[in-house]
Write a protein that holds these residues in place. Structure first.
Motif, PDB file in Angstrom:
ATOM      1  N   THR A   4       2.587  -0.056  -0.166  1.00 50.66           N
ATOM      2  CA  THR A   4       2.756  -1.353  -0.809  1.00 50.66           C
ATOM      3  C   THR A   4       3.485  -2.260   0.169  1.00 50.66           C
ATOM      4  O   THR A   4       4.558  -1.912   0.656  1.00 50.66           O
ATOM      5  CB  THR A   4       3.571  -1.226  -2.116  1.00 50.66           C
ATOM      6  N   ALA A   5       2.874  -3.369   0.475  1.00 53.33           N
ATOM      7  CA  ALA A   5       3.466  -4.320   1.426  1.00 53.33           C
ATOM      8  C   ALA A   5       3.363  -5.724   0.846  1.00 53.33           C
ATOM      9  O   ALA A   5       2.598  -5.963  -0.093  1.00 53.33           O
ATOM     10  CB  ALA A   5       2.733  -4.244   2.762  1.00 53.33           C
ATOM     11  N   GLY A   6       4.099  -6.621   1.419  1.00 51.75           N
ATOM     12  CA  GLY A   6       4.007  -8.010   0.997  1.00 51.75           C
ATOM     13  C   GLY A   6       2.638  -8.590   1.325  1.00 51.75           C
ATOM     14  O   GLY A   6       2.008  -8.220   2.305  1.00 51.75           O
ATOM     15  N   SER A   7       2.182  -9.490   0.478  1.00 50.02           N
ATOM     16  CA  SER A   7       0.909 -10.171   0.680  1.00 50.02           C
ATOM     17  C   SER A   7       1.174 -11.535   1.307  1.00 50.02           C
ATOM     18  O   SER A   7       2.306 -12.035   1.282  1.00 50.02           O
ATOM     19  CB  SER A   7       0.216 -10.352  -0.673  1.00 50.02           C
ATOM     20  N   ALA A   8       0.132 -12.131   1.841  1.00 53.28           N
ATOM     21  CA  ALA A   8       0.248 -13.500   2.337  1.00 53.28           C
ATOM     22  C   ALA A   8       0.517 -14.460   1.181  1.00 53.28           C
ATOM     23  O   ALA A   8       1.041 -15.553   1.367  1.00 53.28           O
ATOM     24  CB  ALA A   8      -1.021 -13.906   3.080  1.00 53.28           C
ATOM     25  N   THR A   9       0.162 -14.038  -0.031  1.00 53.71           N
ATOM     26  CA  THR A   9       0.403 -14.840  -1.224  1.00 53.71           C
ATOM     27  C   THR A   9       1.754 -14.474  -1.814  1.00 53.71           C
ATOM     28  O   THR A   9       1.997 -13.303  -2.148  1.00 53.71           O
ATOM     29  CB  THR A   9      -0.705 -14.592  -2.279  1.00 53.71           C
ATOM     30  N   GLU A  10       2.642 -15.431  -1.903  1.00 48.53           N
ATOM     31  CA  GLU A  10       3.999 -15.226  -2.414  1.00 48.53           C
ATOM     32  C   GLU A  10       3.985 -14.511  -3.768  1.00 48.53           C
ATOM     33  O   GLU A  10       3.242 -14.868  -4.675  1.00 48.53           O
ATOM     34  CB  GLU A  10       4.680 -16.595  -2.571  1.00 48.53           C
ATOM     35  N   VAL A  56      -8.339   2.629   0.840  1.00 42.37           N
ATOM     36  CA  VAL A  56      -8.632   1.571  -0.121  1.00 42.37           C
ATOM     37  C   VAL A  56      -7.445   0.625  -0.081  1.00 42.37           C
ATOM     38  O   VAL A  56      -6.309   1.040  -0.307  1.00 42.37           O
ATOM     39  CB  VAL A  56      -8.813   2.132  -1.558  1.00 42.37           C
ATOM     40  N   GLY A  57      -7.698  -0.626   0.241  1.00 42.92           N
ATOM     41  CA  GLY A  57      -6.629  -1.620   0.304  1.00 42.92           C
ATOM     42  C   GLY A  57      -7.014  -2.855  -0.479  1.00 42.92           C
ATOM     43  O   GLY A  57      -8.156  -3.311  -0.408  1.00 42.92           O
ATOM     44  N   LEU A  58      -6.073  -3.347  -1.245  1.00 38.67           N
ATOM     45  CA  LEU A  58      -6.304  -4.526  -2.072  1.00 38.67           C
ATOM     46  C   LEU A  58      -5.188  -5.528  -1.841  1.00 38.67           C
ATOM     47  O   LEU A  58      -4.009  -5.205  -1.974  1.00 38.67           O
ATOM     48  CB  LEU A  58      -6.345  -4.145  -3.549  1.00 38.67           C
ATOM     49  N   ASP A  59      -5.557  -6.751  -1.502  1.00 43.18           N
ATOM     50  CA  ASP A  59      -4.571  -7.797  -1.266  1.00 43.18           C
ATOM     51  C   ASP A  59      -4.499  -8.709  -2.484  1.00 43.18           C
ATOM     52  O   ASP A  59      -5.495  -8.936  -3.172  1.00 43.18           O
ATOM     53  CB  ASP A  59      -4.960  -8.613  -0.037  1.00 43.18           C
ATOM     54  N   GLY A  60      -3.306  -9.206  -2.749  1.00 43.62           N
ATOM     55  CA  GLY A  60      -3.125 -10.160  -3.835  1.00 43.62           C
ATOM     56  C   GLY A  60      -3.009  -9.522  -5.204  1.00 43.62           C
ATOM     57  O   GLY A  60      -3.412 -10.109  -6.201  1.00 43.62           O
TER      58      GLY A  60
END
Length: 178
Positions: free
Chosen positions: A135-141, A163-167
């Motif tokens: 779990t990492a920070g997203s470009a979306t706050e 498997v990676g999901l952003d946001g």
């Protein structure tokens, strides 16, 4: 667990436990005496790491704990081939010993099989699964990049799947692991 134990407040976790529950504090404590050896290990997995890594500093501990490196999903999946292919990086280049790879693969299976493991939702009936959530920070706050890297079957690895999901609003064990 290889005999490595770390005391976290009132709990004691071995290395497998630190991996299973994704303990950033445990990882930072393990990395503290490593210093530049940690950077060398990152480079064996083809991650760009600084030449000098002060793991006794806050920034160094953070790099050890949450992998504050610029790693693409493909780079991460390729790194997991080391555990799936008896210590060899993609293409057959040795990265770690076969014994260490086997021990880590067993621990990664514990991430999935342990009731407290963050990858518990990645279980597949009749198939042994090893893997790790992220779990990492997203470009979306306020949102996350959540991931799961799986090795299947864990007893005779054939596939490494990321498997990676952003946001997303939930961590790796809750979204990509299932």
């Amino acid at each position: 667990g290889g005999g490595y134990h770390v005391t976290l407040s009132i709990d004691v976790l071995d290395l497998a436990g630190i991996l299973a529950v994704s303990s950033n504090v445990g990882t930072a404590k393990l990395a503290e005496p490593l210093g530049d050896k940690l950077g060398e290990a990152y480079r064996r997995f083809h991650f760009a790491a600084p030449a000098h890594l002060d793991t006794r500093s806050f920034d160094g501990a953070a790099m050890a704990a949450d992998g504050d490196l610029d790693i693409s999903p493909l780079d991460l999946a390729l790194a997991y081939t080391v555990f799936a292919d008896r210590g060899r990086y993609a293409g057959g280049e040795p990265a770690i010993s076969e014994r260490t790879a086997a021990e880590i693969l067993t621990m990664l299976e514990g991430v999935v099989t342990s009731p407290d493991g963050t990858g518990h939702a990645a279980q597949i009936a009749g198939v042994r699964v090893a893997g790790k959530t992220g779990t990492a920070g997203s470009a979306t706050e306020g949102l996350y990049y959540a991931s799961f890297v799986g090795i299947v079957p864990a007893d005779a690895p054939r596939y490494v799947v990321l498997v990676g999901l952003d946001g997303v609003t939930k961590p790796g064990g809750m979204v990509p692991a299932p």
